[in-house]
Design a protein around this motif. Structure first.
Motif, PDB file in Angstrom:
ATOM      1  N   PHE A  27       0.722 -22.301  -2.387  1.00 48.36           N
ATOM      2  CA  PHE A  27       1.274 -21.921  -1.089  1.00 48.36           C
ATOM      3  C   PHE A  27       1.253 -20.414  -0.880  1.00 48.36           C
ATOM      4  CE2 PHE A  27       2.748 -26.179  -1.190  1.00 48.36           C
ATOM      5  CZ  PHE A  27       3.010 -26.533   0.117  1.00 48.36           C
ATOM      6  N   PHE A  28       1.249 -20.026   0.391  1.00 46.34           N
ATOM      7  CA  PHE A  28       1.449 -18.653   0.819  1.00 46.34           C
ATOM      8  C   PHE A  28       2.782 -18.618   1.544  1.00 46.34           C
ATOM      9  CE2 PHE A  28      -3.078 -19.075   0.416  1.00 46.34           C
ATOM     10  CZ  PHE A  28      -3.479 -17.865  -0.130  1.00 46.34           C
ATOM     11  N   GLN A  29       3.397 -17.454   1.604  1.00 46.46           N
ATOM     12  CA  GLN A  29       4.669 -17.341   2.310  1.00 46.46           C
ATOM     13  C   GLN A  29       4.591 -16.254   3.352  1.00 46.46           C
ATOM     14  OE1 GLN A  29       8.212 -17.711   0.075  1.00 46.46           O
ATOM     15  NE2 GLN A  29       9.414 -16.480   1.481  1.00 46.46           N
ATOM     16  N   LEU A  30       4.983 -16.603   4.569  1.00 46.13           N
ATOM     17  CA  LEU A  30       5.044 -15.669   5.691  1.00 46.13           C
ATOM     18  C   LEU A  30       6.493 -15.250   5.890  1.00 46.13           C
ATOM     19  CD1 LEU A  30       4.039 -14.300   8.339  1.00 46.13           C
ATOM     20  CD2 LEU A  30       4.447 -16.510   9.456  1.00 46.13           C
ATOM     21  N   ASN A  31       6.758 -13.963   5.848  1.00 46.49           N
ATOM     22  CA  ASN A  31       8.078 -13.415   6.158  1.00 46.49           C
ATOM     23  C   ASN A  31       7.952 -12.603   7.436  1.00 46.49           C
ATOM     24  OD1 ASN A  31       7.917 -13.439   2.969  1.00 46.49           O
ATOM     25  ND2 ASN A  31      10.031 -13.704   3.564  1.00 46.49           N
ATOM     26  N   THR A  32       8.795 -12.889   8.405  1.00 48.03           N
ATOM     27  CA  THR A  32       8.752 -12.161   9.671  1.00 48.03           C
ATOM     28  C   THR A  32      10.093 -11.500   9.940  1.00 48.03           C
ATOM     29  OG1 THR A  32       9.449 -14.048  11.016  1.00 48.03           O
ATOM     30  CG2 THR A  32       7.087 -13.754  10.676  1.00 48.03           C
ATOM     31  N   GLY A  47       5.467  -8.682  10.152  1.00 48.51           N
ATOM     32  CA  GLY A  47       5.526  -9.712   9.132  1.00 48.51           C
ATOM     33  C   GLY A  47       4.505  -9.468   8.050  1.00 48.51           C
ATOM     34  N   LEU A  48       4.644 -10.214   6.982  1.00 45.45           N
ATOM     35  CA  LEU A  48       3.676 -10.123   5.896  1.00 45.45           C
ATOM     36  C   LEU A  48       3.548 -11.472   5.222  1.00 45.45           C
ATOM     37  CD1 LEU A  48       5.089  -9.863   2.775  1.00 45.45           C
ATOM     38  CD2 LEU A  48       6.014  -7.883   3.935  1.00 45.45           C
ATOM     39  N   THR A  49       2.408 -11.667   4.601  1.00 46.34           N
ATOM     40  CA  THR A  49       2.130 -12.895   3.869  1.00 46.34           C
ATOM     41  C   THR A  49       1.828 -12.527   2.426  1.00 46.34           C
ATOM     42  OG1 THR A  49       1.198 -13.878   5.853  1.00 46.34           O
ATOM     43  CG2 THR A  49       0.694 -14.960   3.786  1.00 46.34           C
ATOM     44  N   ARG A  50       2.449 -13.270   1.496  1.00 44.80           N
ATOM     45  CA  ARG A  50       2.208 -13.069   0.070  1.00 44.80           C
ATOM     46  C   ARG A  50       1.809 -14.393  -0.562  1.00 44.80           C
ATOM     47  NH1 ARG A  50       7.342  -9.486  -1.862  1.00 44.80           N
ATOM     48  NH2 ARG A  50       8.439 -10.454  -0.150  1.00 44.80           N
ATOM     49  N   ASP A  51       1.065 -14.306  -1.658  1.00 49.36           N
ATOM     50  CA  ASP A  51       0.689 -15.519  -2.384  1.00 49.36           C
ATOM     51  C   ASP A  51       1.771 -15.867  -3.398  1.00 49.36           C
ATOM     52  OD1 ASP A  51       0.338 -13.821  -4.587  1.00 49.36           O
ATOM     53  OD2 ASP A  51      -1.851 -13.937  -4.525  1.00 49.36           O
ATOM     54  N   SER A  52       1.532 -16.918  -4.190  1.00 47.31           N
ATOM     55  CA  SER A  52       2.551 -17.395  -5.125  1.00 47.31           C
ATOM     56  C   SER A  52       2.795 -16.431  -6.282  1.00 47.31           C
ATOM     57  CB  SER A  52       2.170 -18.774  -5.655  1.00 47.31           C
ATOM     58  OG  SER A  52       0.933 -18.706  -6.337  1.00 47.31           O
ATOM     59  N   CYS A  53       1.945 -15.425  -6.441  1.00 46.46           N
ATOM     60  CA  CYS A  53       2.158 -14.388  -7.463  1.00 46.46           C
ATOM     61  C   CYS A  53       2.878 -13.175  -6.896  1.00 46.46           C
ATOM     62  CB  CYS A  53       0.824 -13.958  -8.063  1.00 46.46           C
ATOM     63  SG  CYS A  53       0.028 -15.258  -8.994  1.00 46.46           S
ATOM     64  N   GLY A  54       3.138 -13.189  -5.599  1.00 47.93           N
ATOM     65  CA  GLY A  54       3.819 -12.073  -4.958  1.00 47.93           C
ATOM     66  C   GLY A  54       2.885 -11.007  -4.429  1.00 47.93           C
ATOM     67  N   ASN A  55       1.582 -11.243  -4.509  1.00 53.66           N
ATOM     68  CA  ASN A  55       0.602 -10.278  -4.017  1.00 53.66           C
ATOM     69  C   ASN A  55       0.578 -10.260  -2.491  1.00 53.66           C
ATOM     70  OD1 ASN A  55      -0.377  -9.600  -6.635  1.00 53.66           O
ATOM     71  ND2 ASN A  55      -1.496 -11.525  -6.635  1.00 53.66           N
ATOM     72  N   TRP A  56       0.527  -9.054  -1.924  1.00 51.95           N
ATOM     73  CA  TRP A  56       0.426  -8.896  -0.481  1.00 51.95           C
ATOM     74  C   TRP A  56      -0.960  -9.363  -0.044  1.00 51.95           C
ATOM     75  CZ3 TRP A  56      -2.662  -6.138   2.897  1.00 51.95           C
ATOM     76  CH2 TRP A  56      -2.175  -5.975   4.182  1.00 51.95           C
ATOM     77  N   ILE A  57      -1.019 -10.257   0.949  1.00 56.29           N
ATOM     78  CA  ILE A  57      -2.289 -10.784   1.456  1.00 56.29           C
ATOM     79  C   ILE A  57      -2.630 -10.177   2.818  1.00 56.29           C
ATOM     80  CG2 ILE A  57      -3.533 -12.879   2.132  1.00 56.29           C
ATOM     81  CD1 ILE A  57      -2.881 -12.715  -0.875  1.00 56.29           C
ATOM     82  N   ALA A  58      -1.693 -10.231   3.744  1.00 55.82           N
ATOM     83  CA  ALA A  58      -1.929  -9.698   5.087  1.00 55.82           C
ATOM     84  C   ALA A  58      -0.598  -9.324   5.716  1.00 55.82           C
ATOM     85  CB  ALA A  58      -2.633 -10.744   5.953  1.00 55.82           C
ATOM     86  N   GLY A  59      -0.644  -8.406   6.660  1.00 55.80           N
ATOM     87  CA  GLY A  59       0.561  -8.000   7.359  1.00 55.80           C
ATOM     88  C   GLY A  59       0.254  -7.607   8.783  1.00 55.80           C
ATOM     89  N   ARG A  78       4.361 -16.837  15.610  1.00 53.64           N
ATOM     90  CA  ARG A  78       3.037 -17.222  16.124  1.00 53.64           C
ATOM     91  C   ARG A  78       1.935 -16.322  15.558  1.00 53.64           C
ATOM     92  NH1 ARG A  78      -0.074 -15.277  20.427  1.00 53.64           N
ATOM     93  NH2 ARG A  78      -1.488 -16.808  21.321  1.00 53.64           N
ATOM     94  N   THR A  79       2.181 -15.024  15.529  1.00 53.16           N
ATOM     95  CA  THR A  79       1.188 -14.095  14.990  1.00 53.16           C
ATOM     96  C   THR A  79       0.934 -14.364  13.516  1.00 53.16           C
ATOM     97  OG1 THR A  79       1.845 -12.440  16.610  1.00 53.16           O
ATOM     98  CG2 THR A  79       0.631 -11.660  14.681  1.00 53.16           C
ATOM     99  N   GLY A  80       1.991 -14.647  12.776  1.00 59.41           N
ATOM    100  CA  GLY A  80       1.835 -14.990  11.363  1.00 59.41           C
ATOM    101  C   GLY A  80       1.001 -16.244  11.167  1.00 59.41           C
TER     102      GLY A  80
END
Length: 105
Positions: A27-32, A47-59, A78-80
């Protein structure tokens, strides 16, 4: 787990410990989070999205313009979603601090 303390300058305030919990396996996690100055109508979302290791993917962060706090929260979510659908897996957990917006989606 990383945690930090949020402390209000008011002397009677109790510190609140805030932490991020990793999503499961694939899973990925979106925080807004958003900001809305209702008396002026100006709104912004980020907002930002991180993977299950906590790595920043997109913001993202942007000025939405004039709208309500509910509309601002929904624009952020919606943007996330748009970023996740464009660049990542659909295994996405969404975390926001506005319960009403989650109940609407």
């Amino acid at each position: 787990m990383d945690a930090f303390c949020v402390k209000d300058p008011a002397p009677s305030c109790v510190p609140i410990f805030v932490s991020w919990v990793r999503p499961p396996g694939s899973f990925f996690q979106l925080n807004t989070n958003v900001s809305c100055r209702c008396n002026h109508g100006y709104s912004a979302a980020g907002g930002l999205t991180r993977d299950s290791c906590g790595n920043w993917i997109a913001g993202f962060c942007y000025n939405i313009g004039v709208c309500s706090s509910v509309q601002t929260e929904l624009w952020g979510i919606r943007t996330g979603f748009q970023i996740a659908w464009r660049y990542m897996s659909l295994n996405l957990l969404v975390e926001t601090d506005y319960l009403f917006s989650i109940q609407l989606t």
